[in-house]
Design a protein around this motif. Structure first.
Motif, PDB file in Angstrom:
ATOM      1  N   GLN A 228      40.724  62.415  36.366  1.00 15.66           N
ATOM      2  CA  GLN A 228      40.699  61.646  37.604  1.00 15.66           C
ATOM      3  C   GLN A 228      39.331  61.831  38.248  1.00 15.66           C
TER       4      GLN A 228
ATOM      5  N   TYR B  36      38.672  54.988  42.840  1.00 15.29           N
ATOM      6  CA  TYR B  36      39.560  54.080  42.119  1.00 15.29           C
ATOM      7  C   TYR B  36      39.305  52.627  42.492  1.00 15.29           C
TER       8      TYR B  36
ATOM      9  N   LEU C 264      42.084  47.537  31.389  1.00 11.98           N
ATOM     10  CA  LEU C 264      42.270  48.990  31.171  1.00 11.98           C
ATOM     11  C   LEU C 264      41.535  49.447  29.908  1.00 11.98           C
TER      12      LEU C 264
ATOM     13  N   LYS D 235      37.547  55.020  38.297  1.00 11.86           N
ATOM     14  CA  LYS D 235      38.710  54.930  37.411  1.00 11.86           C
ATOM     15  C   LYS D 235      39.650  53.809  37.861  1.00 11.86           C
TER      16      LYS D 235
ATOM     17  N   ALA E  10      52.471  52.125  34.661  1.00 16.89           N
ATOM     18  CA  ALA E  10      52.020  53.276  35.465  1.00 16.89           C
ATOM     19  C   ALA E  10      52.599  54.563  34.892  1.00 16.89           C
TER      20      ALA E  10
ATOM     21  N   ARG F 164      51.066  55.346  31.235  1.00 20.01           N
ATOM     22  CA  ARG F 164      49.646  55.732  31.166  1.00 20.01           C
ATOM     23  C   ARG F 164      49.227  56.705  32.258  1.00 20.01           C
TER      24      ARG F 164
ATOM     25  N   LEU G 179      49.080  56.229  35.523  1.00 17.46           N
ATOM     26  CA  LEU G 179      48.154  55.578  36.452  1.00 17.46           C
ATOM     27  C   LEU G 179      48.700  55.609  37.874  1.00 17.46           C
TER      28      LEU G 179
END
Ligand code: GUN
Ligand code: FE
Length: 470
Positions: free
Chosen positions: A4, A173, A202, A212, A235, A238, A240
């Protein structure tokens, strides 16, 4: 989950390995009046203190004075404040061209009349490049180093945005927006297109180090149940995070009720799709009642409070004091371009003003935000979202600004460090003239002056040497 933004990257480790091999040290010490907000309402001040930095841009230690025998270059900013940078937890990059325009309509009409038309322009990649380069530069010169940002539905423009942010040193993000219903002829995807383009986006995001992807269903009226559930599954698969909008406007809330008759409240339209979870960022929450606020608390959902936008398009004034009192996670967003202020010091002062309005409306029951609290929300609370800390803490990458107050009006009496922050450094002078960026993660943060080729002050010359030495 992949690395992250805010976590140490393999790049940092590589660099240290290189250092061990060559025996070269490149540590720096920044000296000045250190000010940070480690918790809501708390200010930590170290007068003429030192930040000892590792060569990867992370903080090694915070000291009261220059450590003896330090094998490091000392950069002395004198009496200037060195403080954690700002974090903008909600803004729309493709709305930057409409900053300060078209604020005569409430949310849904505002979207249909002005906003979708503006965002549709980002099908043109050359236009996107020009606008996003400017936005990235304006963010960094305003002292914002971390963002949680909406792009438009366009995959290519979203990748351009991420590239420009990373080049400028803005981290965080960015989301390609999903919208497969209730858009406009020029701004809408089919469900299949939305899925396919999300996967293409992605796949292309792997090349970014400090910016990211975050999944971004625009809001419930923009996404079919099928698309929402697909995003929820993605989500989970992965790892996310998710961002969207919640309970901004009464007409919007009534519309969601019509669209989702099986949901008692708006938030459940996200929850049933698997999008209501830890680190989900929900912008606005102006009309969230006790039950909705509790659901946010229980699931680790974060509010991005956008006071300026809420006033500009007459949405209301969010119950920030109540959210804080009840223990909800609250951050601040500029919400460009419902909001018209990009500089987060101004967003902070706008949030304080809005809280004073609620204070007056509640006959003093809801206390207004103090400057210390506002600064915590516009800086520390956001850094915490990214895995950092509220204050200057060893191990965190440095995200900081130096306030150059040389062109401020001279104070009538000498100001304490706390007084300087309260009275001047977060108030209304134009941010670009006052905030100087000194740090950022992974040695990538660029030093910016008032524009390419502008003469640099001695402080900036110092910093130029500092950052370009990496
Ligand atoms: N809700 C859905 N889209 C938007 C947007 O672009 N801005 C704001 N303020 N609210 C929204
Ligand atoms: Fe928004």
């Amino acid at each position: 989950m992949g690395a992250q933004p805010g976590e140490k990257s393999p790049g940092g480790a590589l660099f240290l390995l290189h250092k061990a091999k060559t025996g070269v040290t490149d540590m720096k010490i920044l000296k000045g009046n250190l000010v940070s907000a480690p918790a809501l309402g708390k200010l930590e001040i170290v007068e003429h203190g030192c930040l000892v930095l590792h060569d990867d841009g992370s903080i090694q230690s915070v000291e009261k004075a220059v450590p003896q025998n330090a094998d490091a270059e000392v950069i002395d900013y004198g009496d200037s404040l060195i403080m954690p940078s700002f974090v903008d937890m909600h803004l729309h990059a493709p709305q930057y061209p409409m900053l300060g325009m078209g604020m005569d309509l409430p949310l849904i009409d505002w979207l249909n009349t002005y906003t979708f038309k503006t965002e549709a322009r980002f099908e043109d990649s050359d236009y996107a490049r020009r606008i996003y380069k400017k936005l990235a530069s304006d963010l960094i010169t305003s002292g914002t180093t971390r963002v949680c940002m909406f792009s438009s539905l366009h995959t290519d423009a979203t990748l351009i945005l991420m590239e420009e942010l990373e080049k400028a040193g803005v981290t965080g993000y960015v989301g390609k927006v999903n919208m497969d219903r209730n858009g406009s002829p020029e701004l809408q995807e089919t469900t299949e297109q939305s899925k396919r383009e999300t996967l293409r986006w992605l796949d292309a995001c792997g090349r970014f180090q400090t910016v990211k992807p975050i999944l971004t269903p625009r809001f419930t009226p923009s996404c079919t149940d099928e698309l929402m559930s697909w995003l929820g599954k993605l989500a989970a698969e992965r790892g996310l995070y998710v961002q969207s909008h919640l309970s901004e406007n009464k007409g919007e809330i009534a519309w969601v009720k019509e669209l989702c008759p099986d949901c008692v409240q708006y938030w459940e339209s996200y929850d049933r799709a698997g999008l209501w979870k830890d680190h989900t960022v929900m912008a606005h929450c102006v009309h969230s009642d006790e039950r909705e606020r509790e659901a946010m608390r229980e699931h680790g959902v974060v509010t991005a409070h956008c006071a300026g936008s809420n006033i500009n398009i007459c949405s209301g004034v969010a119950p920030v004091r109540t959210l804080l009192r009840e223990g909800n996670l609250v951050t601040l967003g500029s919400d460009i371009a419902g909001g018209a202020l990009l500089a987060m010091n101004k967003v902070i002062t706008m949030s304080i003003r809005a809280s004073k309005f609620r204070h007056m409306q509640s006959d003093g029951k809801d206390e207004f935000l103090t400057v210390e609290e506002g600064y915590y929300l516009g800086s520390s609370a956001g850094h915490e979202y990214f895995g950092g800390h509220g204050g200057f803490v060893p191990g965190d990458y440095l995200h900081a600004i130096v306030v150059d107050d040389s062109d401020f009006t001279e104070a009538a009496h000498p100001l304490s460090v706390r007084g300087a922050l309260r009275a001047r450094d977060l108030h209304d002078a134009p941010a670009q003239h006052r905030l100087r960026l000194v740090g950022g993660e992974k040695r990538r943060l660029l030093m910016k002056s008032r524009g390419e080729g502008a003469p640099l002050s001695p402080i900036l010359e110092n910093r130029k040497n500092f950052w370009t030495s990496y």
